[in-house]
Design a protein around this motif. Structure first.
Motif, mmCIF file in Angstrom:
data_model
loop_
_atom_site.group_PDB
_atom_site.id
_atom_site.type_symbol
_atom_site.label_atom_id
_atom_site.label_comp_id
_atom_site.label_asym_id
_atom_site.label_seq_id
_atom_site.Cartn_x
_atom_site.Cartn_y
_atom_site.Cartn_z
ATOM 1 N N LEU A 55 44.286 3.198 38.056
ATOM 2 C CA LEU A 55 45.227 4.318 37.979
ATOM 3 C C LEU A 55 46.591 3.886 37.244
ATOM 4 O O LEU A 55 46.993 4.552 36.317
ATOM 5 N N ILE A 56 47.033 2.693 37.933
ATOM 6 C CA ILE A 56 48.167 2.164 37.444
ATOM 7 C C ILE A 56 48.344 0.762 37.341
ATOM 8 O O ILE A 56 47.557 0.053 38.112
ATOM 9 N N ASP A 57 48.721 0.345 36.183
ATOM 10 C CA ASP A 57 48.595 -1.310 35.716
ATOM 11 C C ASP A 57 49.648 -1.570 34.637
ATOM 12 O O ASP A 57 49.401 -1.183 33.598
ATOM 13 N N GLY A 58 50.705 -2.027 35.177
ATOM 14 C CA GLY A 58 51.764 -2.352 34.191
ATOM 15 C C GLY A 58 52.947 -2.727 34.503
ATOM 16 O O GLY A 58 53.128 -2.744 35.954
ATOM 17 N N GLU A 100 61.067 4.343 35.611
ATOM 18 C CA GLU A 100 59.663 4.868 35.369
ATOM 19 C C GLU A 100 58.951 4.521 36.548
ATOM 20 O O GLU A 100 58.016 5.555 36.906
ATOM 21 N N ALA A 101 58.838 3.784 37.381
ATOM 22 C CA ALA A 101 58.097 3.344 38.525
ATOM 23 C C ALA A 101 58.314 4.423 39.762
ATOM 24 O O ALA A 101 57.315 5.050 40.304
ATOM 25 N N SER A 138 47.516 -0.115 40.874
ATOM 26 C CA SER A 138 46.890 0.753 41.805
ATOM 27 C C SER A 138 45.362 1.164 41.429
ATOM 28 O O SER A 138 45.139 1.631 40.188
ATOM 29 N N THR A 139 44.438 0.866 42.214
ATOM 30 C CA THR A 139 42.962 1.268 42.028
ATOM 31 C C THR A 139 42.511 2.080 43.000
ATOM 32 O O THR A 139 42.705 1.883 44.210
#
Length: 103
Positions: A19-22, A28-29, A95-96
């Motif tokens: 879902l989230i990776d960066g 932004e976060a 986030s996975t």
């Protein structure tokens, strides 16, 4: 007459969604996390409403524990992102979502 053999179908029993990776700015976060938390809070509120809607005998008692927990997490995150913003820090987020079929 010819007989066709078919391979057995393998059913998938789990799924991972990245879902989230960066790396993000604090703003932004905060936008990403607040959006996710708002969706989850609204999901639980709609679940609560759908359980009691139209049932005049329902005492409208509902465990708001998860909603309260998510609202608390929003406040904690707000402070965290504010601190990172003041310090000019970037934030790495991962986030996975893991999904499993239950029997």
């Amino acid at each position: 007459m010819e007989t066709l053999e078919t391979a057995p179908v393998m059913l998938k029993t789990s799924q991972d969604i990245n879902l989230i990776d960066g790396v993000f700015t604090a703003t932004e976060a905060a936008d990403i996390i607040n959006s996710v938390l708002k969706v989850k809070i609204n999901f639980h509120k709609l679940q609560r409403l759908s359980r009691t809607e139209g049932d005049f005998t329902d005492s409208c008692e509902y465990d708001n524990g998860r909603i309260d927990e998510l609202i608390s997490e929003q406040e904690i995150a707000k402070e965290f992102f504010g601190q990172a913003r003041l310090e000019g820090k970037k934030l790495k987020m991962k986030s996975t979502i893991e999904i499993f079929i239950e029997d």
